[in-house]
Design an enzyme around this catalytic site. Structure first.
Site, PDB file in Angstrom:
ATOM      1  CG  HIS A   1     -55.712  46.755 -51.279  1.00  0.00           C
ATOM      2  ND1 HIS A   1     -55.797  46.359 -50.067  1.00  0.00           N
ATOM      3  CD2 HIS A   1     -54.569  47.136 -51.583  1.00  0.00           C
ATOM      4  CE1 HIS A   1     -54.743  47.021 -49.305  1.00  0.00           C
ATOM      5  NE2 HIS A   1     -54.501  47.655 -50.008  1.00  0.00           N
TER       6      HIS A   1
ATOM      7  CB  CYS B   1     -56.105  41.837 -45.951  1.00  0.00           C
ATOM      8  SG  CYS B   1     -57.154  42.836 -46.784  1.00  0.00           S
TER       9      CYS B   1
END
Ligand code: GLY
Length: 253
Positions: A161, A248
């Site tokens: 990511h 996250c």
């Protein structure tokens, strides 16, 4: 400044979460304790934390950041690129409606995960990764522009990511490591370099003038302290085993 965060307690199915790391299976009890410490750290930064219950159907559902983008003007529900994570979004819609009224939603074939989106003021950098495609990113940019915000694309070559390797700490300070140190898009920032052997610490989060960093990364800690920030270290080793990090684990807004 942020007022709130949403987190989801990991379920026992966490041990079946997606991973590319070779760090072993998470210890569920330890993950629960680390998650509780994470919540405490957010509260210490002044956030009201909404804690959602475990969702055993989705092993990765504790990584709530991936299922929505929350901005000062709008909320956007994503469409995760990982097939096993697509169903995670259904549970967040009504919750976000309580805070935002209306919510936007990314539609297939567009895919987006929130871990690929980095907020810098009113602008949002969107990483094109294995999880976020051009169609999904274009939908997000359209929603942002409709709400007085903007977005642009960043091609990823190495990381899962975007925020695996880059974190904005306000005041033009950008934590970066690996491929992000040389990106044209980020050359105007004051880059705070994270060494390759501490690359996991690049996933840190600014929360109301404090910076949460994963514990066990002394060089990264010194770099961030040296830039004038107050640091809170949080152990997240069990989430690291699933490629997850501090960003996250929450939606901050
Ligand atoms: N395990 C988190 C993810 O791969 O999405």
């Amino acid at each position: 400044m942020y007022k709130r965060a949403i987190v989801r307690t990991p379920g026992e199915s966490l041990i079946h979460g997606l991973t590319t790391a070779d760090l072993g299976i998470p210890d569920y009890k330890k993950a629960l304790a680390q998650h509780a410490n994470y919540i405490e750290a957010l509260e210490e930064c002044g956030l009201e934390v909404l804690v959602l219950g475990p969702d055993e159907q989705f092993p990765d559902s504790t990584f709530v950041e991936d299922i929505a983008l929350l901005t000062k003007n709008c909320a956007i529900i994503t469409n995760p690129g990982a097939p096993s994570r697509k169903g995670e979004t259904a549970a967040i819609k009504d919750i976000l409606k309580e805070f935002y009224g209306e919510v936007e939603e990314v539609q297939a074939p567009g895919t987006v995960e929130g871990g690929d989106i980095m907020m810098v003021g009113s602008h949002f950098y969107i990483g094109l990764s294995e999880r976020t495609n051009v169609d999904g990113a274009a939908q997000v940019i359209r929603f942002l522009e409709n709400n007085g915000l903007s977005g642009s694309l960043v091609e990823l070559e190495e990381t899962l990511h975007l925020k695996t390797g880059v974190a904005y700490l306000e005041q033009n300070n950008l934590i970066a490591c690996g491929e992000f140190l040389l990106k044209e898009e980020f050359k105007e920032f004051n880059l705070l370099e994270i060494a390759e052997d501490e690359s996991y610490a690049a996933n840190c989060i600014w929360v109301n003038d404090r910076v949460l960093i994963p514990s066990g990364y002394p060089k990264a800690r010194e770099t961030i302290l040296g830039a004038g920030y107050s640091v809170i270290e949080v152990g997240v080793s069990e989430f690291q085993k699933l490629d997850g990090g501090l960003s996250c684990l929450s939606l901050r807004f």
